[in-house]
Design an enzyme around this catalytic site. Structure first.
Site, PDB file in Angstrom:
ATOM      1  N   GLU A  98     -13.782  -5.929   8.429  1.00  0.00           N
ATOM      2  CA  GLU A  98     -12.742  -5.755   9.223  1.00  0.00           C
ATOM      3  C   GLU A  98     -12.733  -4.461   9.852  1.00  0.00           C
ATOM      4  OE1 GLU A  98      -9.277  -4.579   6.756  1.00  0.00           O
ATOM      5  OE2 GLU A  98     -10.440  -5.106   4.780  1.00  0.00           O
ATOM      6  N   GLY A 146      -7.757   5.844   5.162  1.00  0.00           N
ATOM      7  CA  GLY A 146      -7.117   6.027   4.752  1.00  0.00           C
ATOM      8  C   GLY A 146      -7.739   7.537   5.021  1.00  0.00           C
ATOM      9  N   ASP A 186     -15.874  -1.811   8.779  1.00  0.00           N
ATOM     10  CA  ASP A 186     -16.272  -2.576   7.233  1.00  0.00           C
ATOM     11  C   ASP A 186     -17.045  -3.680   7.301  1.00  0.00           C
ATOM     12  OD1 ASP A 186     -14.178   0.153   6.008  1.00  0.00           O
ATOM     13  OD2 ASP A 186     -13.016  -1.932   5.723  1.00  0.00           O
ATOM     14  N   SER A 206      -6.225  -2.360   2.573  1.00  0.00           N
ATOM     15  CA  SER A 206      -6.660  -1.892   0.720  1.00  0.00           C
ATOM     16  C   SER A 206      -7.431  -2.889   0.487  1.00  0.00           C
ATOM     17  CB  SER A 206      -5.863  -0.940   0.586  1.00  0.00           C
ATOM     18  OG  SER A 206      -5.458  -0.288   1.337  1.00  0.00           O
ATOM     19  N   TYR A 247      -9.364   3.339  -5.010  1.00  0.00           N
ATOM     20  CA  TYR A 247      -7.830   4.499  -4.549  1.00  0.00           C
ATOM     21  C   TYR A 247      -8.507   5.745  -6.017  1.00  0.00           C
ATOM     22  CZ  TYR A 247      -6.992   2.582  -0.152  1.00  0.00           C
ATOM     23  OH  TYR A 247      -6.707   1.745   0.995  1.00  0.00           O
ATOM     24  N   ASN A 300     -10.284  -0.894  10.643  1.00  0.00           N
ATOM     25  CA  ASN A 300      -9.165  -0.163  10.152  1.00  0.00           C
ATOM     26  C   ASN A 300      -8.720   0.615  11.586  1.00  0.00           C
ATOM     27  OD1 ASN A 300      -9.215  -0.959   6.903  1.00  0.00           O
ATOM     28  ND2 ASN A 300     -10.965  -1.021   8.015  1.00  0.00           N
ATOM     29  N   GLU A 310       0.828  -1.536   0.039  1.00  0.00           N
ATOM     30  CA  GLU A 310       0.047  -0.012  -0.139  1.00  0.00           C
ATOM     31  C   GLU A 310       1.387   1.169   0.023  1.00  0.00           C
ATOM     32  OE1 GLU A 310      -4.070  -0.511   2.608  1.00  0.00           O
ATOM     33  OE2 GLU A 310      -2.564  -2.016   3.003  1.00  0.00           O
ATOM     34  N   ARG A 341     -11.915   2.390  11.872  1.00  0.00           N
ATOM     35  CA  ARG A 341     -13.004   2.529  10.864  1.00  0.00           C
ATOM     36  C   ARG A 341     -13.519   0.723  10.962  1.00  0.00           C
ATOM     37  NH1 ARG A 341     -10.814   3.290   5.424  1.00  0.00           N
ATOM     38  NH2 ARG A 341     -11.456   1.256   5.129  1.00  0.00           N
TER      39      ARG A 341
END
Length: 317
Positions: free
Chosen positions: A278, A284, A258, A145, A217, A280, A16, A256
């Protein structure tokens, strides 16, 4: 009082790296706009060089804009603890746990939170058999990611065997892989700041079967709807589950979570079913990223968000 000196560390050696470079560039601009003195540390594979840079500049805070392995798995956090330099985002333990999907699934499941049916298998075994009935998802145990994520949807035995062979030949994410049932429906996410869930975002991407690296992204590759237009009870549950996951893993000050949201049986009277994918610990910070978008929805500008993370920075040693 002189402006606080912040070093933004970005780049790194994970898959990443490019995302981290972009995140860090945005953070640098935002912190300078907010009045901080900022130095830019682009990390490569020389740990000694990183340590020397930090010793020479001795910042008040390190803004950790690294992603992936060695950046959000507790590694760089350990270096900063050792150097007694306050840093942003989660501590060693929370970072290491959240980066490991195997451990995260276990902790969340034992706490009563919903996760998809799945198992961890030796990566070499995939070529020989289907670990779960198709469709199923193949994931690295420790990547972010959506790097290295594959979905096996083929129902023809020969086609499925060929897909498994292709995945096995490309696999370079360690000796194990996580296999999960594929959950149809929506991709949702919830950011948490200071133990408070912000809102729910519904992520759609017409050209992608799931929210993969390119969808995340590449500008225009995904569409974000916030607040998500889902059943009110599911909306409340997503906020609650994200806050609980944040606490269970020991995240601070932000995270965060998901989700996949199966809408197969959703009706006016009944919500669909949520599954946590997951958590985070280093959300990002690019122009298409979800935490800044949710913060902005809550009237927190991007420079304010970056400054908030700096002011929450600490050294836990």
């Amino acid at each position: 009082m002189p402006a606080k000196h912040v070093t933004v560390i970005r780049g790194g050696i994970s898959s990443e790296r490019e995302v981290s470079l972009a995140s860090g560039r945005n953070v640098i601009d935002a912190l300078r706009q907010a009045g901080y003195t900022v130095t830019d540390l682009v990390a490569n594979d020389d740990l000694g060089e990183i340590v020397r840079f930090l010793e020479n500049h001795r910042p008040d805070v390190v803004f950790n804009a690294l992603h992936g392995r060695f950046g959000e798995d507790g590694a760089i956090q350990g270096v900063l603890e050792w150097m007694n330099i306050p840093y942003t985002h989660c501590n060693i333990c929370a970072s290491a746990i959240a980066m490991n999907k195997k451990i995260t699934r276990t902790l969340l499941s034992e706490a009563g939170l919903p996760v998809a049916k799945g198992k961890v298998i030796p990566a070499k075994d995939l070529i020989d058999y289907d670990p779960l009935p198709p469709p199923y998802v193949v994931k690295p145990v420790q990547e972010g990611s959506s790097v290295g994520v594959y979905i096996v949807t083929e129902h023809d035995d020969a086609a499925r065997q060929e897909k498994r062979k292709t995945i096995s030949e490309k696999w370079n994410f360690g000796p194990e892989m996580l296999i999960e049932e594929f959950i149809p429906g929506k991709e949702l996410t919830v950011s948490v700041m200071d133990d408070k869930a912000l809102t729910v975002t519904d992520i759609s991407s017409a050209a992608h079967i799931f929210y993969d690296y390119d969808a995340k992204y590449t500008v225009g590759e995904s569409n974000h709807v916030l607040p998500a237009q889902i059943h009110p009870q599911a909306f409340k549950d997503a906020l609650l589950y994200a806050q609980k996951a944040h606490h269970i893993l020991g995240c601070f000050p932000t995270s965060r979570t998901d989700f996949r949201y199966d809408i197969t049986n959703e009706s006016k009277e009944q919500p669909g079913k949520l599954y946590i994918l997951e958590v985070n610990t280093q959300p990002g910070m690019t122009q298409t990223s979800l935490l800044p978008e949710q913060a902005n929805f809550c009237n927190i500008s991007y420079p304010e968000l970056c400054a908030w993370l700096v002011e929450k920075a600490s050294c836990r040693a």
